[in-house]
Design an enzyme around this catalytic site. Structure first.
Site, PDB file in Angstrom:
ATOM      1  N   GLY A   1     -93.109 -22.878 -61.755  1.00 42.02           N
ATOM      2  CA  GLY A   1     -91.815 -22.604 -61.143  1.00 42.02           C
ATOM      3  C   GLY A   1     -91.588 -21.170 -60.717  1.00 42.02           C
ATOM      4  CB  SER A   2     -93.667 -18.318 -59.659  1.00 42.02           C
ATOM      5  OG  SER A   2     -94.443 -18.730 -58.578  1.00 42.02           O
TER       6      SER A   2
ATOM      7  CG  MET B   1     -97.858 -30.509 -58.110  1.00 47.55           C
ATOM      8  SD  MET B   1     -98.311 -29.684 -56.572  1.00 47.55           S
ATOM      9  CE  MET B   1    -100.045 -30.126 -56.487  1.00 47.55           C
ATOM     10  NE  ARG B   2     -95.627 -38.911 -58.634  1.00 46.49           N
ATOM     11  CZ  ARG B   2     -96.647 -39.729 -58.837  1.00 46.49           C
ATOM     12  NH1 ARG B   2     -97.809 -39.248 -59.230  1.00 46.49           N
ATOM     13  NH2 ARG B   2     -96.532 -41.024 -58.649  1.00 46.49           N
TER      14      ARG B   2
ATOM     15  CG  HIS C   1     -98.626 -26.096 -47.604  1.00 46.66           C
ATOM     16  ND1 HIS C   1     -99.104 -26.991 -48.549  1.00 46.66           N
ATOM     17  CD2 HIS C   1     -99.689 -25.744 -46.854  1.00 46.66           C
ATOM     18  CE1 HIS C   1    -100.395 -27.165 -48.362  1.00 46.66           C
ATOM     19  NE2 HIS C   1    -100.787 -26.422 -47.346  1.00 46.66           N
TER      20      HIS C   1
ATOM     21  CG  LEU D   1     -97.207 -10.844 -54.573  1.00 44.36           C
ATOM     22  CD1 LEU D   1     -97.907  -9.507 -54.308  1.00 44.36           C
ATOM     23  CD2 LEU D   1     -96.081 -10.645 -55.587  1.00 44.36           C
ATOM     24  CB  ALA D   2     -96.342 -13.956 -48.655  1.00 40.94           C
ATOM     25  CD  GLU D   3     -96.640 -19.784 -52.100  1.00 39.98           C
ATOM     26  OE1 GLU D   3     -95.917 -20.639 -52.638  1.00 39.98           O
ATOM     27  OE2 GLU D   3     -97.872 -19.743 -52.283  1.00 39.98           O
TER      28      GLU D   3
END
Ligand code: GRF
Length: 219
Positions: A14-15, A92-93, A111, A174-176
């Site tokens: 959960g980051s 992840m589902r 993504h 980091l970009a996410e």
């Protein structure tokens, strides 16, 4: 206008969820995180959310006989929580077409690649195998096909000589963490519209992609 009630669906640490919670801790942020739901009961993200004071639920898909009953339980929880928007953050589902259509244009995903390149899993490994010089991340509206849908925000991230999948994943992550709050803000502010399955951003006259290079000191 009230803040947009947003639920986050997770399966793991959960980051990205944390980045959204941190952004929404500012009362001026246009979205409010009302619920975090994990399909994995022991997911580390559930503890992080609880520590931030966000109501959480674990809805274990293995307790249900198939995708539809699982999604019915998910839907009931989301509606009870008052959710108006969903952010998938390492969830992840695969979701059925029915569920995705119920949340059409009200569900975002992140993504770790520059979609439509490198859909699916093991993105960083495949990027390295192909020797491409840039990868990145994408926040997009969810459509029934996996990792498809109108793109809200992308960030380009360089591949650096000597990278392995872990170092590249860390740089992309980091970009996410910067992209997802940015995208949620745009959507919750009502700045996005979808025309011919592409996202238009109100008031944007220049480039709307981000070259987020975490090494260049941007924050
Ligand atoms: C992220 O890389 C996200 O893009 C992908 O799954 C990972 C989840 O990481 N969909 P976290 O749980 O947000 O830390």
């Amino acid at each position: 206008m009230g803040r947009v009630k947003t639920a986050i669906l997770i399966s793991g640490r959960g980051s990205n969820m944390q980045a959204l919670i941190d952004a929404a801790a500012d009362p001026e942020f246009p979205a409010e995180i009302v619920r975090v739901i994990s399909n994995v009961p022991g997911a580390g993200g559930l503890d992080r959310a609880a520590r931030a004071g966000i109501p959480t639920a674990a809805i274990d898909h293995r307790d249900f006989d198939g995708r539809a009953p699982f999604e019915d339980a998910l839907q009931t929880d989301l509606i009870t929580a008052g959710a108006e928007l969903i952010c998938l953050a390492g969830f992840m589902r695969l979701l059925t077409e029915d569920f995705v259509n119920r949340w059409n244009n009200r569900m975002l995903n992140i993504h770790p690649s520059l979609l439509p390149a490198y859909k699916g899993l093991q993105t960083h490994e495949r990027v390295l195998e192909d020797g491409v010089r840039f990868t990145g991340c994408t926040v997009h509206f969810v459509r029934p096909a996996m990792d498809a849908g109108p793109i809200v925000v992308q960030a380009a991230v360089p591949v650096v000589p000597g990278d392995d999948a872990d170092t590249l994943a860390a740089r992309v992550l980091l970009a996410e963490h910067r992209c997802y709050p940015h995208a949620l803000r745009l959507v919750a502010d009502g700045k996005t519209s979808i025309v011919d399955e592409t996202v238009r951003i109100a008031g944007a006259s220049g480039p709307t992609g981000i070259t987020l290079n975490p090494d260049d000191g941007q924050s």
